[in-house]
Design a protein around this motif. Structure first.
Motif, PDB file in Angstrom:
ATOM      1  N   LEU A   6      11.240   5.066  -5.914  1.00  0.00           N
ATOM      2  CA  LEU A   6       9.923   5.695  -6.004  1.00  0.00           C
ATOM      3  C   LEU A   6       9.865   6.973  -5.171  1.00  0.00           C
ATOM      4  O   LEU A   6       9.256   7.962  -5.579  1.00  0.00           O
ATOM      5  CB  LEU A   6       8.854   4.711  -5.530  1.00  0.00           C
ATOM      6  CG  LEU A   6       8.644   3.481  -6.419  1.00  0.00           C
ATOM      7  CD1 LEU A   6       7.720   2.484  -5.735  1.00  0.00           C
ATOM      8  CD2 LEU A   6       8.086   3.879  -7.771  1.00  0.00           C
ATOM      9  N   LYS A   7      10.501   6.942  -4.024  1.00  0.00           N
ATOM     10  CA  LYS A   7      10.483   8.102  -3.129  1.00  0.00           C
ATOM     11  C   LYS A   7      11.189   9.300  -3.761  1.00  0.00           C
ATOM     12  O   LYS A   7      10.703  10.430  -3.699  1.00  0.00           O
ATOM     13  CB  LYS A   7      11.145   7.740  -1.799  1.00  0.00           C
ATOM     14  CG  LYS A   7      11.123   8.852  -0.764  1.00  0.00           C
ATOM     15  CD  LYS A   7      11.923   8.476   0.469  1.00  0.00           C
ATOM     16  CE  LYS A   7      11.308   7.325   1.230  1.00  0.00           C
ATOM     17  NZ  LYS A   7      12.035   7.033   2.485  1.00  0.00           N
ATOM     18  N   ASN A  49       0.825  -1.211   0.000  1.00  0.00           N
ATOM     19  CA  ASN A  49       0.000   0.000   0.000  1.00  0.00           C
ATOM     20  C   ASN A  49       0.854   1.252   0.000  1.00  0.00           C
ATOM     21  O   ASN A  49       0.536   2.235  -0.674  1.00  0.00           O
ATOM     22  CB  ASN A  49      -0.943  -0.006   1.209  1.00  0.00           C
ATOM     23  CG  ASN A  49      -2.197  -0.809   0.960  1.00  0.00           C
ATOM     24  OD1 ASN A  49      -3.112  -0.378   0.270  1.00  0.00           O
ATOM     25  ND2 ASN A  49      -2.246  -2.010   1.512  1.00  0.00           N
ATOM     26  N   ARG A  50       1.938   1.212   0.756  1.00  0.00           N
ATOM     27  CA  ARG A  50       2.845   2.359   0.787  1.00  0.00           C
ATOM     28  C   ARG A  50       3.498   2.572  -0.574  1.00  0.00           C
ATOM     29  O   ARG A  50       3.579   3.700  -1.073  1.00  0.00           O
ATOM     30  CB  ARG A  50       3.916   2.132   1.853  1.00  0.00           C
ATOM     31  CG  ARG A  50       4.952   3.238   1.935  1.00  0.00           C
ATOM     32  CD  ARG A  50       6.095   2.837   2.833  1.00  0.00           C
ATOM     33  NE  ARG A  50       7.143   3.855   2.841  1.00  0.00           N
ATOM     34  CZ  ARG A  50       8.383   3.646   3.274  1.00  0.00           C
ATOM     35  NH1 ARG A  50       8.721   2.471   3.742  1.00  0.00           N
ATOM     36  NH2 ARG A  50       9.273   4.610   3.262  1.00  0.00           N
ATOM     37  N   ILE A  51       3.951   1.479  -1.188  1.00  0.00           N
ATOM     38  CA  ILE A  51       4.583   1.561  -2.503  1.00  0.00           C
ATOM     39  C   ILE A  51       3.598   2.095  -3.540  1.00  0.00           C
ATOM     40  O   ILE A  51       3.964   2.900  -4.405  1.00  0.00           O
ATOM     41  CB  ILE A  51       5.127   0.177  -2.917  1.00  0.00           C
ATOM     42  CG1 ILE A  51       6.374  -0.158  -2.089  1.00  0.00           C
ATOM     43  CG2 ILE A  51       5.454   0.121  -4.411  1.00  0.00           C
ATOM     44  CD1 ILE A  51       6.839  -1.583  -2.218  1.00  0.00           C
ATOM     45  N   TRP A  52       2.344   1.676  -3.444  1.00  0.00           N
ATOM     46  CA  TRP A  52       1.319   2.146  -4.372  1.00  0.00           C
ATOM     47  C   TRP A  52       1.132   3.660  -4.272  1.00  0.00           C
ATOM     48  O   TRP A  52       0.941   4.349  -5.270  1.00  0.00           O
ATOM     49  CB  TRP A  52       0.015   1.423  -4.070  1.00  0.00           C
ATOM     50  CG  TRP A  52      -1.188   1.903  -4.824  1.00  0.00           C
ATOM     51  CD1 TRP A  52      -2.339   2.406  -4.298  1.00  0.00           C
ATOM     52  CD2 TRP A  52      -1.386   1.909  -6.241  1.00  0.00           C
ATOM     53  NE1 TRP A  52      -3.234   2.733  -5.282  1.00  0.00           N
ATOM     54  CE2 TRP A  52      -2.671   2.439  -6.501  1.00  0.00           C
ATOM     55  CE3 TRP A  52      -0.594   1.536  -7.328  1.00  0.00           C
ATOM     56  CZ2 TRP A  52      -3.179   2.601  -7.781  1.00  0.00           C
ATOM     57  CZ3 TRP A  52      -1.098   1.698  -8.612  1.00  0.00           C
ATOM     58  CH2 TRP A  52      -2.382   2.218  -8.825  1.00  0.00           C
ATOM     59  N   LYS A  53       1.246   4.206  -3.064  1.00  0.00           N
ATOM     60  CA  LYS A  53       1.057   5.634  -2.870  1.00  0.00           C
ATOM     61  C   LYS A  53       2.294   6.458  -3.247  1.00  0.00           C
ATOM     62  O   LYS A  53       2.171   7.620  -3.649  1.00  0.00           O
ATOM     63  CB  LYS A  53       0.715   5.922  -1.402  1.00  0.00           C
ATOM     64  CG  LYS A  53      -0.634   5.390  -0.956  1.00  0.00           C
ATOM     65  CD  LYS A  53      -0.854   5.683   0.526  1.00  0.00           C
ATOM     66  CE  LYS A  53      -2.165   5.137   1.037  1.00  0.00           C
ATOM     67  NZ  LYS A  53      -2.345   5.405   2.480  1.00  0.00           N
ATOM     68  N   LEU A  54       3.486   5.874  -3.108  1.00  0.00           N
ATOM     69  CA  LEU A  54       4.723   6.644  -3.278  1.00  0.00           C
ATOM     70  C   LEU A  54       4.810   7.392  -4.613  1.00  0.00           C
ATOM     71  O   LEU A  54       5.184   8.570  -4.633  1.00  0.00           O
ATOM     72  CB  LEU A  54       5.946   5.731  -3.105  1.00  0.00           C
ATOM     73  CG  LEU A  54       6.427   5.502  -1.671  1.00  0.00           C
ATOM     74  CD1 LEU A  54       7.512   4.440  -1.645  1.00  0.00           C
ATOM     75  CD2 LEU A  54       6.939   6.796  -1.049  1.00  0.00           C
ATOM     76  N   PRO A  55       4.497   6.745  -5.751  1.00  0.00           N
ATOM     77  CA  PRO A  55       4.580   7.482  -7.022  1.00  0.00           C
ATOM     78  C   PRO A  55       3.262   8.091  -7.450  1.00  0.00           C
ATOM     79  O   PRO A  55       3.030   8.321  -8.635  1.00  0.00           O
ATOM     80  CB  PRO A  55       5.022   6.388  -8.003  1.00  0.00           C
ATOM     81  CG  PRO A  55       4.320   5.166  -7.509  1.00  0.00           C
ATOM     82  CD  PRO A  55       4.254   5.302  -5.991  1.00  0.00           C
TER      83      PRO A  55
END
Length: 233
Positions: free
Chosen positions: A198-199, A156-162
């Protein structure tokens, strides 16, 4: 970062509560201008600021909902990366222009400016939630196929990062595999590489199919003139 009219429009397009907008303004004053910033915030400090300004602080529920709304609705402008307690958070803050530049597979995925506060039906919200889960399932499958395992929270965090953009995540995996295949140094932490990519937006400058086009010269003197002209001694 300095609040301006574009932030007003962005906040309106996100449908922020007044408390969420006040919190966003407070956070942006602590972030560096025009670059990705990771900072720690204490919401109790924000609430003391609010108390001085309006005569009384927000209640705990309002504070909790305000930071949650920023995390969920800003398309990656504000992203909680770690919660130390209900009050103390580590957050990622991106420049607004970076957020608005992110594209989804279906076009511009960032909140659109100058469109007011859209009111969605329950059916539309359910469809969006379903599509999001399908996209997260896709990136989970992609990661597993290249040997990367993340738990549900990390996905979920990775999905939001970009900015919830499948193309950007795919580009990050391409960059990882390209580095792995061409570099003499082993990537020691590929899971961390994806998150850092991504960050910080490394994927934005990577093109898997890029091939350099070198200029052609007829004589050695032409080469010398060209190079020395670029790098005079």
């Amino acid at each position: 970062m300095t609040w301006n009219k574009r932030y007003d429009q962005f906040a309106l397009s996100c449908g922020f509560r007044h408390s969420s907008e006040r919190l966003l303004r407070w956070i942006l004053r602590r972030a560096k201008a025009n670059q990705v910033t990771e900072i720690e915030i204490d919401l109790r400090v924000f609430n003391k600021f609010i108390e001085r300004d309006r005569g009384k602080p927000y209640d705990r529920k309002t504070i909790r909902e305000a930071i949650a709304q920023l995390d969920e609705k800003t398309q990656g402008l504000i992203l909680i990366t770690k919660s130390y307690s209900p009050w103390v958070k580590k957050i990622l803050v991106r420049p607004l222009e970076m957020v608005l530049a992110n594209k989804s597979q279906n076009g511009d995925n960032a909140p659109r400016l100058n469109r007011g506060n859209p009111m969605f039906s329950d059916e539309h919200k359910k469809a969006i939630a379903l599509q999001q889960q399908q996209n997260i399932s896709k990136i989970d499958t992609l990661f597993k196929n290249v040997g990367l395992i993340y738990d549900h929270d990390a996905l979920n965090r990775i999905w939001k990062l970009p900015g919830k953009c499948l193309d950007n995540i795919a580009q990050s995996v391409e960059l990882l595999l390209h580095r792995h295949s061409t570099s003499s140094e082993k990537i020691g932490n590929p899971q961390g590489f994806i998150i850092k990519c991504l960050k910080d937006g490394w994927y934005k400058t990577f093109d898997l199919y890029y091939q350099a086009k070198l200029p052609y010269f007829k004589t050695g003197q032409e080469i010398a003139n060209f190079v020395r002209g670029m790098c005079p001694t």
